[in-house]
Scaffold this motif. Structure first.
Motif, PDB file in Angstrom:
ATOM      1  N   LEU A  71       0.826  -1.210   0.000  1.00  0.00           N
ATOM      2  CA  LEU A  71       0.000   0.000   0.000  1.00  0.00           C
ATOM      3  C   LEU A  71       0.860   1.260   0.000  1.00  0.00           C
ATOM      4  O   LEU A  71       0.598   2.217  -0.748  1.00  0.00           O
ATOM      5  N   LEU A  72       1.915   1.257   0.828  1.00  0.00           N
ATOM      6  CA  LEU A  72       2.759   2.445   0.930  1.00  0.00           C
ATOM      7  C   LEU A  72       3.658   2.622  -0.297  1.00  0.00           C
ATOM      8  O   LEU A  72       4.006   3.749  -0.656  1.00  0.00           O
ATOM      9  N   VAL A  73       4.058   1.521  -0.934  1.00  0.00           N
ATOM     10  CA  VAL A  73       4.811   1.641  -2.193  1.00  0.00           C
ATOM     11  C   VAL A  73       3.968   2.395  -3.212  1.00  0.00           C
ATOM     12  O   VAL A  73       4.460   3.274  -3.932  1.00  0.00           O
ATOM     13  N   ARG A  74       2.693   2.075  -3.256  1.00  0.00           N
ATOM     14  CA  ARG A  74       1.808   2.764  -4.185  1.00  0.00           C
ATOM     15  C   ARG A  74       1.598   4.225  -3.782  1.00  0.00           C
ATOM     16  O   ARG A  74       1.498   5.109  -4.637  1.00  0.00           O
ATOM     17  N   ALA A  75       1.521   4.476  -2.463  1.00  0.00           N
ATOM     18  CA  ALA A  75       1.265   5.836  -1.990  1.00  0.00           C
ATOM     19  C   ALA A  75       2.466   6.755  -2.218  1.00  0.00           C
ATOM     20  O   ALA A  75       2.308   7.902  -2.646  1.00  0.00           O
ATOM     21  N   PHE A  76       3.692   6.241  -1.947  1.00  0.00           N
ATOM     22  CA  PHE A  76       4.885   7.086  -1.996  1.00  0.00           C
ATOM     23  C   PHE A  76       5.687   6.921  -3.283  1.00  0.00           C
ATOM     24  O   PHE A  76       6.662   7.636  -3.495  1.00  0.00           O
ATOM     25  N   LEU A  90      10.373   2.281  -3.291  1.00  0.00           N
ATOM     26  CA  LEU A  90      10.601   0.967  -2.689  1.00  0.00           C
ATOM     27  C   LEU A  90      11.218   1.083  -1.305  1.00  0.00           C
ATOM     28  O   LEU A  90      10.925   0.279  -0.410  1.00  0.00           O
ATOM     29  N   LEU A  91      12.059   2.085  -1.114  1.00  0.00           N
ATOM     30  CA  LEU A  91      12.835   2.187   0.117  1.00  0.00           C
ATOM     31  C   LEU A  91      12.055   2.826   1.261  1.00  0.00           C
ATOM     32  O   LEU A  91      12.114   2.360   2.407  1.00  0.00           O
ATOM     33  N   LEU A  92      11.315   3.894   0.989  1.00  0.00           N
ATOM     34  CA  LEU A  92      10.578   4.582   2.051  1.00  0.00           C
ATOM     35  C   LEU A  92       9.576   3.661   2.758  1.00  0.00           C
ATOM     36  O   LEU A  92       9.524   3.637   3.993  1.00  0.00           O
ATOM     37  N   PRO A  93       8.772   2.882   2.035  1.00  0.00           N
ATOM     38  CA  PRO A  93       7.857   1.973   2.729  1.00  0.00           C
ATOM     39  C   PRO A  93       8.573   0.892   3.533  1.00  0.00           C
ATOM     40  O   PRO A  93       8.113   0.503   4.609  1.00  0.00           O
ATOM     41  N   LEU A  94       9.693   0.388   3.019  1.00  0.00           N
ATOM     42  CA  LEU A  94      10.445  -0.627   3.757  1.00  0.00           C
ATOM     43  C   LEU A  94      10.955  -0.061   5.065  1.00  0.00           C
ATOM     44  O   LEU A  94      10.850  -0.701   6.122  1.00  0.00           O
ATOM     45  N   LYS A  95      11.508   1.145   5.004  1.00  0.00           N
ATOM     46  CA  LYS A  95      11.954   1.811   6.223  1.00  0.00           C
ATOM     47  C   LYS A  95      10.788   2.023   7.183  1.00  0.00           C
ATOM     48  O   LYS A  95      10.903   1.787   8.391  1.00  0.00           O
ATOM     49  N   TYR A 153      13.040   6.160  -5.614  1.00  0.00           N
ATOM     50  CA  TYR A 153      13.197   5.239  -6.747  1.00  0.00           C
ATOM     51  C   TYR A 153      12.083   4.187  -6.756  1.00  0.00           C
ATOM     52  O   TYR A 153      11.841   3.493  -5.768  1.00  0.00           O
ATOM     53  N   LEU A 154      11.393   4.069  -7.894  1.00  0.00           N
ATOM     54  CA  LEU A 154      10.396   3.026  -8.112  1.00  0.00           C
ATOM     55  C   LEU A 154      10.560   2.521  -9.538  1.00  0.00           C
ATOM     56  O   LEU A 154      10.320   3.262 -10.498  1.00  0.00           O
ATOM     57  N   PRO A 155      10.972   1.257  -9.720  1.00  0.00           N
ATOM     58  CA  PRO A 155      11.204   0.719 -11.072  1.00  0.00           C
ATOM     59  C   PRO A 155       9.931   0.731 -11.921  1.00  0.00           C
ATOM     60  O   PRO A 155       8.812   0.667 -11.401  1.00  0.00           O
ATOM     61  N   ASP A 156      10.127   0.762 -13.225  1.00  0.00           N
ATOM     62  CA  ASP A 156       8.988   0.810 -14.147  1.00  0.00           C
ATOM     63  C   ASP A 156       8.069  -0.396 -13.986  1.00  0.00           C
ATOM     64  O   ASP A 156       6.840  -0.266 -14.020  1.00  0.00           O
ATOM     65  N   TRP A 157       8.670  -1.601 -13.821  1.00  0.00           N
ATOM     66  CA  TRP A 157       7.838  -2.810 -13.777  1.00  0.00           C
ATOM     67  C   TRP A 157       6.973  -2.849 -12.528  1.00  0.00           C
ATOM     68  O   TRP A 157       5.828  -3.324 -12.570  1.00  0.00           O
ATOM     69  N   VAL A 158       7.490  -2.333 -11.402  1.00  0.00           N
ATOM     70  CA  VAL A 158       6.683  -2.269 -10.181  1.00  0.00           C
ATOM     71  C   VAL A 158       5.567  -1.238 -10.348  1.00  0.00           C
ATOM     72  O   VAL A 158       4.421  -1.473  -9.960  1.00  0.00           O
ATOM     73  N   ALA A 159       5.915  -0.103 -10.932  1.00  0.00           N
ATOM     74  CA  ALA A 159       4.911   0.941 -11.158  1.00  0.00           C
ATOM     75  C   ALA A 159       3.785   0.436 -12.061  1.00  0.00           C
ATOM     76  O   ALA A 159       2.607   0.761 -11.851  1.00  0.00           O
ATOM     77  N   THR A 160       4.137  -0.370 -13.063  1.00  0.00           N
ATOM     78  CA  THR A 160       3.114  -0.911 -13.970  1.00  0.00           C
ATOM     79  C   THR A 160       2.155  -1.829 -13.222  1.00  0.00           C
ATOM     80  O   THR A 160       0.939  -1.765 -13.404  1.00  0.00           O
ATOM     81  N   ILE A 161       2.700  -2.691 -12.354  1.00  0.00           N
ATOM     82  CA  ILE A 161       1.864  -3.610 -11.574  1.00  0.00           C
ATOM     83  C   ILE A 161       0.928  -2.839 -10.651  1.00  0.00           C
ATOM     84  O   ILE A 161      -0.260  -3.171 -10.524  1.00  0.00           O
ATOM     85  N   LEU A 162       1.451  -1.794 -10.015  1.00  0.00           N
ATOM     86  CA  LEU A 162       0.660  -1.028  -9.046  1.00  0.00           C
ATOM     87  C   LEU A 162      -0.148   0.092  -9.696  1.00  0.00           C
ATOM     88  O   LEU A 162      -0.875   0.810  -8.998  1.00  0.00           O
ATOM     89  N   ARG A 163       0.024   0.259 -10.999  1.00  0.00           N
ATOM     90  CA  ARG A 163      -0.744   1.256 -11.757  1.00  0.00           C
ATOM     91  C   ARG A 163      -0.499   2.674 -11.231  1.00  0.00           C
ATOM     92  O   ARG A 163      -1.425   3.438 -10.986  1.00  0.00           O
ATOM     93  N   VAL A 164       0.790   2.993 -11.055  1.00  0.00           N
ATOM     94  CA  VAL A 164       1.195   4.345 -10.688  1.00  0.00           C
ATOM     95  C   VAL A 164       2.339   4.759 -11.604  1.00  0.00           C
ATOM     96  O   VAL A 164       2.924   3.931 -12.311  1.00  0.00           O
TER      97      VAL A 164
END
Length: 716
Positions: A523-528, A531-536, A684-695
């Motif tokens: 959820l937070l990966v999509r919000a922010f 990849l790193l901020l939500p993990l932290k 940083y958010l890779p393109d493939w992750v952004a595509t999956i999360l639709r952001v």
């Protein structure tokens, strides 16, 4: 969110009428919902619970409930020996007059240990039928009246036990309504400081609507299943704090846009689009933590999860509908007098953020060391029940227990072990299990109340009360021995309740933890868009939770604070259901502040491309907001802590500790320092992750060297 805000503004009168209807209906629903709630803590399928149900069905009492202890004390110069018949008749009268009780005393067990060492006090154990209805009254007063009527002349009586001690302090404490009023007054004081205008009343209106809406949502669900009585406290007080926090975020952003020159309509739209988005993610995060309780095979914990999840959902709904409608209608008129303006970031918080950036390694190191020190205290936690010393420090129940303890009676009498046996094997079972180390004696009652349908309840008395993970070892030894003892049908009691809970619940805790962490991270990966901020956020939220439980261990279990603040001695353990309930609520609530701050940092980074600017502006804009929101929630928990029940006090203080710790050490020191240390990789958010999360994907912006944080102590 823009279209949503435009729709709310276009239909603002209809929205306000809708919420007025919801509030009225919610007020009408609150009574029936509360009446349907229960205090049932059974664990279906667990051995102790199954045995408890068998005993309750057969004998109409006992099981998971600890018995009352009744005392009859003679004055100086007289002893029980001279009036044994009268004492026995008094105890028998209690059994005859009070429905569904089972009495054990010297007369029906032949055990002389029912008389104290000085010979002046006789006591009996009374197993009663526990009514799980939230509105039911305990039979304490009925038992006391029956004994007082039948007591031998010249004697004094007492009624004690775990139940009597837990409810028998001098004060009954305020009800839910009074606690809400106390929390509301404290919240209003904080809001008056934040807004310095009539807008201070708006978050309270949103909170009232949210609380009543939650009760209304719970009404049909209460027809489908039972809900723990704990839920009503959570709805009222956590609902108060959460709804105020969400509304506070939106109203503060609206004021900021208004003071920057936007007209009222556009200010509402911008506030809903920006702060409203953070509210949605925050509310869903809180709901995730609570709905994860559904993986636990415990009905009352599941009911807390469902009922609790309705709180943030109702709060989000009210914040995103009623708040824009009210602001669009009367916002500018209520923003009076304009003592404080929001057209620039807080200078003090901006300076603080700049300091954290400049001294980021020191700030991160100090924060982590402090949290790890508290986590170290957490490793000494004992799961169980509050000790008898901490349940009541005064009152008749406390005095009766003190009389027994002075007379040499073990506190194990407060938490006896009930062994269901076949009647023919009762004496051999008592002889076998009475020899287990830690068992003081075994009782085999001979009366009809303890012998029915070919079954007998043998009662084992431990040499100390079995209320924590250390002393409950005696119960485990009894269970192990009972498995190989012919004639034993089952073992139950308060000790087995703890064992069953630990096996059923904490065995599933890793699954619950993994579910919460994974869903929150996604959820937070999509919000922010990071990849790193939500993990932290997830990892340090868990660290903050561990530190919070460390504070609970120090404050309550070891008593370094509970005696001073509440006049309650060390509990020796943390009640078995408290840690999981606190975890489920606190994980989401503390993440609120992470969402509030990082959402603003993300916005500032997108605008400036500078991590330092994002940190300073983000903290500068949200520092006072987060501190105020945390203080409001803390005051709500302080109101909950005014309850006379020790377990509720422990839960409330744990939530309060967690909120303050998170808003100060974690969000004010650790968060800005770590974001600064991680630099461009935060974004940083890779393109493939952004595509999956639709952001949209995110890559660090190539910018000139970061400006010196010391030069950014005032930002607009």
């Amino acid at each position: 969110m823009r279209r949503w805000a435009e729709f709310m503004l276009a239909h603002r009168r209809l929205v306000m009428v809708f919420w007025l209807v919801v509030a009225v209906a919610g007020g009408a629903a609150a009574g029936p919902v509360t009446e349907r709630m229960t205090t049932e803590y059974s664990l279906p399928g667990e051995p102790g619970s199954e045995t408890a149900e068998q005993i309750t069905r057969t004998f109409g009492n006992g099981g998971y409930t600890a018995p009352y202890l009744l005392t009859v004390s003679f004055p100086e110069g007289r002893t029980v020996a001279g009036d044994q018949a009268e004492v026995a008749a008094a105890f028998a009268d209690v059994q005859a007059k009070v429905p569904n009780v089972r009495v054990l005393d010297q007369a029906n067990t032949g055990d002389p240990a029912f008389v104290t060492e000085d010979g002046r006090t006789a006591y009996a154990m009374v197993f009663f039928q526990y009514d799980t209805s939230a509105t039911a009254k305990l039979p304490t007063d009925e038992i006391r009246r029956a004994l007082d009527t039948a007591k031998p002349p010249g004697t004094t009586i007492g009624v004690t036990g775990e139940t009597a001690l837990a409810t028998g302090s001098e004060s009954e404490g305020p009800g839910v309504l009074i606690e809400v009023l106390i929390g509301s007054v404290g919240a209003l004081a904080v809001l008056a400081f934040v807004f310095a205008s009539m807008l201070a009343f708006l978050p309270l209106i949103i909170a009232a609507a949210s609380i009543l809406a939650t009760f209304l949502l719970l009404l049909p669900l209460s027809e489908l299943g039972t809900f723990s009585a704990l839920v009503q406290f959570l709805i009222a007080l956590i609902g108060l704090g959460v709804a105020i926090d969400y509304s506070l975020l939106v109203v503060t952003r609206w004021r900021e846009e208004r003071h920057r020159g936007a007209d009222n309509h556009e200010a509402v739209v911008i506030a809903t689009r920006t702060a409203g988005r953070a509210v949605v993610f925050s509310g869903v995060t809180v709901a995730i933590g609570l709905l994860a309780l559904l993986v636990l095979p415990v009905p009352f914990m599941r009911s807390v999860g469902v009922g609790g999840a309705l709180i943030p959902l109702a709060s989000v709904a009210a914040t995103l509908t009623l708040t824009p409608a009210v602001l669009g209608s009367v916002g500018p008129r209520w923003d009076w007098p304009r003592v404080r303006r929001e057209d620039s970031a807080s200078r003090s918080w901006s300076r603080w953020a700049a300091l954290m950036v400049r001294r980021r390694r020191i700030a991160a190191g100090v924060s982590v060391v402090a949290l790890l020190a508290l986590v170290g205290a957490f490793t000494g936690i004992r799961i169980g029940m509050a000790s008898s010393d901490s349940l009541a420090g005064s009152g008749p129940a406390h005095e009766a227990l003190a009389t027994l303890e002075r007379g040499g009676v073990t506190t194990g009498s407060l938490t006896p072990i009930e062994v269901l046996t076949s009647t023919g094997a009762a004496k051999s079972v008592a002889a076998e299990l009475g020899g287990v180390p830690g068992i003081e004696r075994a009782l085999v009652p001979g009366d009809a109340a303890s012998n029915r349908d070919g079954k007998t309840v043998v009662v084992l008395i431990p040499d100390e009360e079995t209320v924590n993970s250390k002393t409950v070892g005696t119960v485990e030894d009894v269970i192990d021995r009972a498995e190989d003892t012919p004639g034993v049908l089952g073992v139950t009691g308060t000790g087995t309740a703890q064992i069953d809970f630990l096996n059923a619940v904490y065995g599933n805790f890793p699954l619950m933890l993994a579910l919460i962490a994974l869903l929150t991270y996604v959820l937070l990966v999509r919000a922010f868009r990071s990849l790193l901020l939500p993990l932290k956020a997830v990892l340090f939220n868990l660290l903050s939770m561990g530190a919070t439980f460390g504070l609970v261990v120090v404050f309550w279990q070891r008593g370094y604070g509970s005696e001073v603040v509440f006049g309650i001695s060390e509990t020796g353990a943390v009640t078995f259901w408290v840690p999981l309930t606190v975890f489920a609520f606190l994980f989401g609530l503390s993440m609120d502040y992470e969402v509030f701050i990082l959402a603003r940092m993300r916005e500032e980074y997108d605008a400036s491309g500078s991590t330092t600017t994002a940190i300073v502006r983000g903290i500068g804009r949200t520092g006072r907001l987060v501190t105020s929101a945390a203080l409001i929630l803390f005051l709500a928990f302080a109101a909950l802590a005014s309850s006379p029940a020790t377990d509720l006090k422990v839960m409330a203080t744990a939530l309060g500790f967690g909120i303050l710790l998170d808003a100060t050490v974690v969000r004010s020191m650790l968060l800005p320092s770590l974001v600064s240390l991680m630099g461009r990789w935060n974004w940083y958010l890779p393109d493939w992750v952004a595509t999956i999360l639709r952001v949209e994907p995110s890559r660090p912006v190539a910018v000139p060297p970061e400006p010196d944080a010391s030069a950014r102590t005032t930002v607009g």
